[in-house]
Design a protein around this motif. Structure first.
Motif, short mmCIF file in Angstrom:
data_model
loop_
_atom_site.label_atom_id
_atom_site.label_comp_id
_atom_site.label_asym_id
_atom_site.label_seq_id
_atom_site.Cartn_x
_atom_site.Cartn_y
_atom_site.Cartn_z
N ILE A 190 0.82 -1.22 0.00
CA ILE A 190 0.00 0.00 0.00
C ILE A 190 0.85 1.26 0.00
O ILE A 190 0.58 2.22 -0.73
N GLU A 191 1.90 1.26 0.82
CA GLU A 191 2.72 2.47 0.95
C GLU A 191 4.18 2.12 1.13
O GLU A 191 4.52 1.04 1.64
N MET A 192 5.04 3.07 0.72
CA MET A 192 6.47 2.95 0.91
C MET A 192 7.01 4.27 1.46
O MET A 192 6.45 5.34 1.17
N GLY A 193 8.06 4.20 2.26
CA GLY A 193 8.66 5.41 2.80
C GLY A 193 10.05 5.14 3.32
O GLY A 193 10.54 4.00 3.28
N THR A 194 10.70 6.18 3.81
CA THR A 194 12.03 6.05 4.41
C THR A 194 12.08 6.85 5.71
O THR A 194 11.24 7.71 5.96
N GLY A 195 13.08 6.55 6.51
CA GLY A 195 13.23 7.22 7.79
C GLY A 195 13.43 8.72 7.68
O GLY A 195 13.11 9.46 8.61
N SER A 196 13.94 9.17 6.54
CA SER A 196 14.15 10.62 6.37
C SER A 196 12.83 11.39 6.33
O SER A 196 12.83 12.62 6.47
N ASN A 197 11.71 10.68 6.15
CA ASN A 197 10.40 11.34 6.16
C ASN A 197 10.02 11.86 7.55
O ASN A 197 9.13 12.70 7.68
N VAL A 198 10.69 11.34 8.58
CA VAL A 198 10.34 11.67 9.96
C VAL A 198 11.27 12.77 10.46
O VAL A 198 12.32 12.50 11.06
N ILE A 203 15.59 10.24 15.02
CA ILE A 203 16.30 10.78 16.19
C ILE A 203 15.87 12.23 16.44
O ILE A 203 15.66 12.66 17.59
N ASN A 204 15.72 13.00 15.36
CA ASN A 204 15.30 14.40 15.51
C ASN A 204 13.91 14.49 16.14
O ASN A 204 13.61 15.44 16.88
N SER A 205 13.09 13.52 15.85
CA SER A 205 11.76 13.47 16.43
C SER A 205 11.83 13.32 17.95
O SER A 205 11.14 14.02 18.69
N ALA A 206 12.68 12.41 18.40
CA ALA A 206 12.83 12.20 19.84
C ALA A 206 13.46 13.41 20.53
O ALA A 206 13.12 13.74 21.67
N VAL A 207 14.38 14.07 19.84
CA VAL A 207 14.98 15.30 20.39
C VAL A 207 13.90 16.37 20.56
O VAL A 207 13.82 17.02 21.61
N TRP A 208 13.07 16.53 19.53
CA TRP A 208 11.97 17.49 19.63
C TRP A 208 11.08 17.18 20.83
O TRP A 208 10.71 18.06 21.61
N LEU A 209 10.74 15.90 21.00
CA LEU A 209 9.86 15.49 22.08
C LEU A 209 10.46 15.83 23.44
O LEU A 209 9.78 16.41 24.30
#
Length: 258
Positions: A190-198, A203-209
């Motif tokens: 159904i879908e494809m993606g990569t970690g750079s989408n986050v 890691i940047n997501s967790a830093v933001w949190l």
């Protein structure tokens, strides 16, 4: 505006009765983002008083696909509770949810506490015990997903359930920006993606949190799970659906709904 405890009670009643409510941004048009997070914390406290335990945090709206889907332009967060947790291969009764959607993402499990301010990517890296593939099942106590940013924040980041994979991997064994995702629904890609989408890197997501939580003096604790955000969009769920998310060498996670 009604007090935070009152709005939190409305969310809990909607969750229990499966009768979604009108958006808070309509009921209280002047609601601020700070007030929305105060409602979320009041909801969390009422959950704790009912005997539930916080097991982690989730980050939402980290990818452009999700931001576009819900018309928001920044991340948000919510709290994860013990009753939300499932493991890969489990079957989930969809009737416990209101209007669920599923997201494929990575989860970090912590071995050390993280508390802002001024958290850096290195701080997060050093605090991670391992990473696992995950599904987040988001849900909304707000009718028809008619949410603005303050609505989803108030509603505990539209948290529902979480499914964790079995394979644990060291954070140092992989480049999270290039890890690929294939999401399958009933055997169909159904879908494809990569970690750079986050946010460029989960890691940047967790830093933001970690830094965002500092505003309310909320730490990330050793043993907690951090859902770092969807690689792609959120998919609606129907009874009978089977989903599998494959993250290359990180492994896969799957779940069925009845």
């Amino acid at each position: 505006m009604a007090n935070a405890q009152g709005f939190a009670s409305m969310l809990l009643e909607a969750e229990q009765t499966k009768a979604p409510i009108e958006p808070f941004t309509q009921l209280a048009p002047t609601i601020s983002l700070e007030q929305a997070y105060e409602i979320q914390l009041a909801y969390v406290e009422q959950k704790k008083q009912a005997g539930h335990k916080v097991i982690g945090k989730k980050i939402g709206a980290t990818s452009k696909a999700i931001q576009n889907m819900f018309n928001v332009n920044q991340p948000d967060y919510g709290h994860l509770f013990d009753y939300m947790l499932y493991k890969s291969g489990d079957t989930i009764n969809i009737d416990q949810l209101i209007q669920p959607k599923i997201e494929s993402e990575l989860a970090f499990v912590l071995k050390e506490d993280i508390k802002g301010p001024n958290i850096t990517p290195l701080d997060v890296l050093l605090a991670i015990d391992y990473i696992v593939p995950a599904f987040e099942i988001i849900d909304s106590r707000i009718a028809d997903w008619r949410i603005k940013f303050e609505d989803t924040v108030s509603d505990n980041g539209s948290s529902g359930l979480v499914v964790l994979g079995d394979q644990r991997l060291s954070i140092y064994d992989i480049d999270l920006t290039t890890i690929g995702l294939n999401t399958y629904q009933n055997g169909e890609l159904i879908e494809m993606g990569t970690g750079s989408n986050v946010l460029g890197n989960p890691i940047n997501s967790a830093v933001w949190l970690a830094n965002a939580l500092q505003q309310f003096n909320v730490p990330l604790l050793a043993g907690e799970v951090i859902l770092t955000g969807a690689f792609t969009s959120a998919l609606p769920i129907e009874k009978g659906d089977h989903f599998k998310a494959a993250f290359g060498q990180i492994g896969s996670v799957e779940v069925k709904f009845v």
